[in-house]
Design an enzyme around this catalytic site. Structure first.
Site, PDB file in Angstrom:
ATOM      1  N   GLN A 255      32.865   7.895  -3.363  1.00 48.41           N
ATOM      2  CA  GLN A 255      31.739   8.276  -4.214  1.00 48.41           C
ATOM      3  C   GLN A 255      31.970   7.824  -5.664  1.00 48.41           C
ATOM      4  OE1 GLN A 255      28.930   9.586  -2.999  1.00 48.41           O
ATOM      5  NE2 GLN A 255      27.934   9.790  -4.975  1.00 48.41           N
TER       6      GLN A 255
ATOM      7  N   ASP B 287      28.720   1.233   2.315  1.00 47.55           N
ATOM      8  CA  ASP B 287      27.935   1.237   1.074  1.00 47.55           C
ATOM      9  C   ASP B 287      27.364  -0.158   0.793  1.00 47.55           C
ATOM     10  OD1 ASP B 287      27.547   3.580  -0.426  1.00 47.55           O
ATOM     11  OD2 ASP B 287      29.637   3.620  -1.091  1.00 47.55           O
TER      12      ASP B 287
ATOM     13  N   LYS C 247      25.957  14.095   2.522  1.00 45.38           N
ATOM     14  CA  LYS C 247      26.340  12.980   3.404  1.00 45.38           C
ATOM     15  C   LYS C 247      27.128  13.511   4.598  1.00 45.38           C
ATOM     16  CE  LYS C 247      26.213   9.585  -0.324  1.00 45.38           C
ATOM     17  NZ  LYS C 247      26.904   8.840  -1.375  1.00 45.38           N
TER      18      LYS C 247
HETATM   19  N1  GUN Z   1      27.023   7.117  -6.525  1.00 47.04           N
HETATM   20  C1  GUN Z   1      25.683   7.083  -6.659  1.00 47.04           C
HETATM   21  N2  GUN Z   1      25.117   6.442  -5.615  1.00 47.04           N
HETATM   22  C2  GUN Z   1      26.127   6.064  -4.798  1.00 47.04           C
HETATM   23  C3  GUN Z   1      26.162   5.382  -3.561  1.00 47.04           C
HETATM   24  O1  GUN Z   1      25.163   4.950  -2.989  1.00 47.04           O
HETATM   25  N3  GUN Z   1      27.406   5.192  -3.030  1.00 47.04           N
HETATM   26  C4  GUN Z   1      28.532   5.626  -3.645  1.00 47.04           C
HETATM   27  N4  GUN Z   1      29.699   5.377  -3.051  1.00 47.04           N
HETATM   28  N5  GUN Z   1      28.525   6.267  -4.801  1.00 47.04           N
HETATM   29  C5  GUN Z   1      27.328   6.487  -5.364  1.00 47.04           C
END
Ligand code: GUN
Length: 285
Positions: free
Chosen positions: A97, A120, A53
């Site tokens: 995350q 998100d 990311k």
């Molecule tokens: N863990 C797995 N997928 C995601 C996501 O799309 N966003 C976040 N913040 N954590 C995750």
């Protein structure tokens, strides 16, 4: 029927080219879109996602900050950091995350992020707005799936979409986005009886189960479109999806591979959401 493999990398590349241009324009107007990614603990998969990311963010010319905390951080300390980011004018998107350590409440953390920076799309305000068709941050994976289909020119209206998996991150919101596009949606999950009978009626299958190669060809109708959200390790430790790609690709009209399908789209839509957030600041200036 020859199968079309949907190349998520190629579609992502096209969207990212446009994001880069828009970031340049915003920077000229004095705003550099900024994303803060918060990583707690040492989960290797989470670290890989977060690093990807960050890298993608920088490649777009955006401002990317990685904030790391040890597994032992208190809930209050994490909430305080989020409150600080909420008012930081250099940050337009905040992503914590998941999964979080057991002593920290997912719900409290998600609700602490201001909905205006919730790239998100997990905050109840954004979830609610999405449900009633108002402007909102859409969760990145379902958003990526819809963009993928749109860019391939695949019509969704009137199709029967069977979603397997009912997580708040993927399954539930994906169903809502398909419904908004006038599809007929069926949700299946671990308690569903006779799953293959239902998936066999699907024009589009979205597999978001979390079990390696679970969807075999007998689950799939000839000519169906199969979207694989899985990220699993196979018996040789290799990355694989929820769909048994080799057998299902013989039947599907379109299929997304793992890796190189939905995964790159998820990150691309995160970048798109961060850009949207920064553009919203400009709009309200
Ligand atoms: N863990 C797995 N997928 C995601 C996501 O799309 N966003 C976040 N913040 N954590 C995750």
């Amino acid at each position: 029927m020859p199968t079309n493999i949907i190349d998520g990398k190629e579609i992502s590349f096209q969207i990212r080219e446009n994001i880069k241009l828009e970031v340049e324009e915003l920077i000229e107007q004095g705003i550099t879109p900024g994303l803060a990614v918060v990583l707690i603990g040492n989960n290797p998969a989470s670290r890989t996602y977060v690093t990807n990311k960050q890298k993608s963010c920088k490649a777009m010319g955006m401002h990317g900050v990685l904030i790391e905390f040890p597994e032992t951080i208190s809930e209050e300390a994490l909430l305080n950091k989020i409150r600080e980011l909420n008012t930081d004018e250099t940050i337009h998107g905040i992503l914590v995350q998941l999964p979080l350590p057991k002593h920290i409440s997912d719900a409290k953390v998600i609700e602490a992020i201001t909905p205006e920076k919730d790239v998100d799309g997990f905050h109840p305000i954004n979830v609610g707005k999405m449900m009633i068709g108002q402007d909102a941050f859409l969760p990145c994976t379902p958003y990526g799936i819809m963009e993928m289909l749109r860019m391939k020119g695949i019509e969704v209206e009137g199709k029967h979409v069977v979603i397997i998996g009912r997580s708040n991150i993927v399954g539930k919101p994906a169903g809502q986005l398909f419904l908004k596009e006038n599809a007929t949606v069926t949700y299946c999950h671990s308690k569903t009886k006779n799953l293959p009978r239902i998936t066999h009626q699907a024009d589009i299958i979205v597999a978001a189960i979390g079990r390696a190669k679970f969807i075999k060809d007998e689950y799939v109708k000839d000519g169906a479109i199969v979207i694989d959200v899985g990220m699993n390790k196979d018996e040789d430790g290799k990355l694989c999806g929820d769909v048994d790609f080799e057998s299902v690709k013989q039947k599907a009209s379109y299929i997304t591979p793992v890796p190189g399908g939905v995964g790159p789209m998820t990150i691309t839509m995160l970048l798109q959401n961060t850009l949207k957030s920064a553009k919203d600041v400009l709009k309200h200036r």
